[in-house]
Design a protein around this motif. Structure first.
Motif: not given
Ligand SMILES: [Zn+2]
Length: 226
Positions: A46-52, A86-96, A137-144
């Motif tokens: 992720p470009g601007e987001c050091a956290v990720c 021992a196994k776990y799964g889920f669906d999630y979103r990771c939009d741009a 959903f801009r990366a800088d927004h999500l890190a704001s």
């Protein structure tokens, strides 16, 4: 007895490199022990987001935005590491901004002779659909959330499904969770600070199952009330 099968020649690192998608091998404390080739690829950083940013030696929980979200991953990590699930799964979103991206996360225990060795996190893209850009959903927004000013309006975005708590700033009892297009239809602005949380639906879907495995119902009532 020495294991002379070809399988004995395969190292965990070699296997991890070959695994499809974004994958991490993580120890019991949540420290990343290795990452897949795809996770290390520059286009997936992720470009601007050091956290990720993922790297070996870093805590996987430190990569997440939002205290509730961190706690939810710690719960599910513990449920898998303890062998209760021992196994776990889920669906999630990771939009741009211009892409609706649906993902599948699988979390599984790697063990040998009944001893836990690592937890494998693997994310695969299920679908990607272009759509009209959603600036939130801009990366800088999500890190704001990291640079919040006292009078900023703070929008809470569900980390798992990208639903938005409405109205902004409403307390948990009165808020409803709406889709991002609906947020804009209701006059929501892009110029807000974004924080990450968990909507009621995703709490039930993703977080409650591992919580129920870890705690009995009485303890769970206390844990949820806190
Ligand atoms: Zn959600």
């Amino acid at each position: 007895m020495t294991d002379s099968s070809p399988l004995a020649l395969i190292s965990a690192g070699g296997l991890l490199k070959a695994i499809a998608g974004i994958a991490y091998l993580v120890d019991g404390e949540g420290i990343i022990m290795g990452i897949s080739d795809e996770a290390a690829a520059p286009e997936n950083q992720p470009g601007e987001c050091a956290v990720c940013l993922p790297y070996v030696g870093r805590s996987i929980f430190a990569m997440l935005h939002g205290e509730d979200v961190k706690a939810s991953y710690q719960t599910l990590h513990q449920a898998v590491w303890s062998g209760k699930s021992a196994k776990y799964g889920f669906d999630y979103r990771c939009d741009a901004p211009d892409l609706e991206r649906r993902m599948r996360m699988s979390v599984s225990l790697v063990s040998e002779g009944g001893e836990p060795l690592a937890v494998l996190y693997q994310s695969l893209v299920l679908s990607e659909e272009p759509r009209a850009p959603i600036p939130l959903f801009r990366a800088d927004h999500l890190a704001s959330r990291n640079s919040v000013r006292p009078d900023d309006e703070i929008l809470t975005l569900c980390s798992y499904c990208h639903a938005i708590a409405w109205p902004i700033g409403a307390d948990p009892e009165t808020r409803e969770w709406i889709e991002p297009p609906e947020y804009y239809r209701r006059g929501g602005a892009s110029d807000v600070v974004v924080s990450h949380g968990i909507c009621d639906c995703c709490f039930e879907r993703v977080v409650e199952p591992p919580l129920r495995l870890l705690y009995n119902d009485l303890e769970l009532e206390d844990a949820v009330a806190d």
